[in-house]
Design a protein around this motif. Sequence first.
Motif, PDB file in Angstrom:
ATOM      1  N   UNK A  73      83.675 -30.470 -38.216  1.00 20.78           N
ATOM      2  CA  UNK A  73      83.668 -31.848 -38.719  1.00 20.78           C
ATOM      3  C   UNK A  73      82.615 -31.984 -39.811  1.00 20.78           C
ATOM      4  N   UNK A  74      81.451 -31.380 -39.625  1.00 17.44           N
ATOM      5  CA  UNK A  74      80.397 -31.459 -40.634  1.00 17.44           C
ATOM      6  C   UNK A  74      80.845 -30.804 -41.937  1.00 17.44           C
ATOM      7  N   UNK A  94      85.465 -49.870 -31.380  1.00 17.65           N
ATOM      8  CA  UNK A  94      84.461 -48.855 -31.673  1.00 17.65           C
ATOM      9  C   UNK A  94      84.746 -47.631 -30.803  1.00 17.65           C
ATOM     10  N   UNK A  95      84.939 -46.445 -31.420  1.00 15.50           N
ATOM     11  CA  UNK A  95      85.241 -45.250 -30.634  1.00 15.50           C
ATOM     12  C   UNK A  95      83.999 -44.735 -29.911  1.00 15.50           C
ATOM     13  N   UNK A  96      84.238 -43.918 -28.912  1.00 18.54           N
ATOM     14  CA  UNK A  96      83.118 -43.294 -28.207  1.00 18.54           C
ATOM     15  C   UNK A  96      82.386 -42.370 -29.174  1.00 18.54           C
ATOM     16  N   UNK A  97      81.104 -42.243 -29.011  1.00 17.71           N
ATOM     17  CA  UNK A  97      80.308 -41.423 -29.911  1.00 17.71           C
ATOM     18  C   UNK A  97      80.701 -39.956 -29.757  1.00 17.71           C
ATOM     19  N   UNK A  98      81.190 -39.379 -30.841  1.00 20.46           N
ATOM     20  CA  UNK A  98      81.639 -37.991 -30.828  1.00 20.46           C
ATOM     21  C   UNK A  98      80.491 -37.086 -31.265  1.00 20.46           C
ATOM     22  N   UNK A  99      80.379 -35.902 -30.671  1.00 23.26           N
ATOM     23  CA  UNK A  99      79.317 -34.991 -31.088  1.00 23.26           C
ATOM     24  C   UNK A  99      79.617 -34.432 -32.477  1.00 23.26           C
ATOM     25  N   UNK A 100      78.563 -34.091 -33.193  1.00 28.07           N
ATOM     26  CA  UNK A 100      78.715 -33.513 -34.523  1.00 28.07           C
ATOM     27  C   UNK A 100      78.993 -32.028 -34.342  1.00 28.07           C
ATOM     28  N   UNK A 101      80.160 -31.590 -34.776  1.00 30.53           N
ATOM     29  CA  UNK A 101      80.536 -30.182 -34.686  1.00 30.53           C
ATOM     30  C   UNK A 101      80.531 -29.573 -36.082  1.00 30.53           C
ATOM     31  N   UNK A 102      80.367 -28.257 -36.188  1.00 26.57           N
ATOM     32  CA  UNK A 102      80.348 -27.624 -37.511  1.00 26.57           C
ATOM     33  C   UNK A 102      81.623 -27.846 -38.317  1.00 26.57           C
ATOM     34  N   UNK A 147      77.637 -38.415 -40.943  1.00 25.60           N
ATOM     35  CA  UNK A 147      77.037 -38.626 -42.263  1.00 25.60           C
ATOM     36  C   UNK A 147      75.547 -38.927 -42.124  1.00 25.60           C
ATOM     37  N   UNK A 148      75.175 -39.754 -41.154  1.00 24.90           N
ATOM     38  CA  UNK A 148      73.748 -40.059 -40.950  1.00 24.90           C
ATOM     39  C   UNK A 148      72.968 -38.811 -40.532  1.00 24.90           C
ATOM     40  N   UNK A 149      73.574 -37.951 -39.731  1.00 28.04           N
ATOM     41  CA  UNK A 149      72.924 -36.698 -39.348  1.00 28.04           C
ATOM     42  C   UNK A 149      72.699 -35.814 -40.572  1.00 28.04           C
TER      43      UNK A 149
END
Length: 138
Positions: A47-48, A37-45, A87-89
């Motif tokens: 990637x979004x 399981x990778x470290x939780x990455x922040x949601x960036x524009x 995706x959940x965000x």
Amino acid sequence: MSRRVPPGQLGLFADQLPGGPAPASSRACPPVRTGRKPARAPVTPSVARDVLAEVQDGCFGLLDDSDRVVLFEDTDRVRVAIDEDTVHTLITGGYVERSPARETVSCLHGAIRRPVSPLRLTKSGRSLLNRWSSLKTY
């Protein structure tokens, strides 16, 4: 003297791209989760924007009635996606939604066949994708 631009044409936040191609992801293919399981990455524009374009292409789905986001590998195979948090965000924000029950498909997740509901963009998700895709990156 300032010239007024009609709505929907070449504005910074235009709802649609004027005659241009449909927005596409900048990634060759969406990444899949490996064993760890990778470290939780922040949601960036960026990637979004890529995730929104991949949802529009039909790459993501929700596994049975759980909240697991999967990536379609083939017509009948899925794997857990790395961009699950993004995706959940986007689902929480109202930009992505689950497709109706009639579009549910049966896919292999490992060795087990399970129902998968494809994800699709909402109206606000399409306009967000168009706005972010029209911004220039330097």
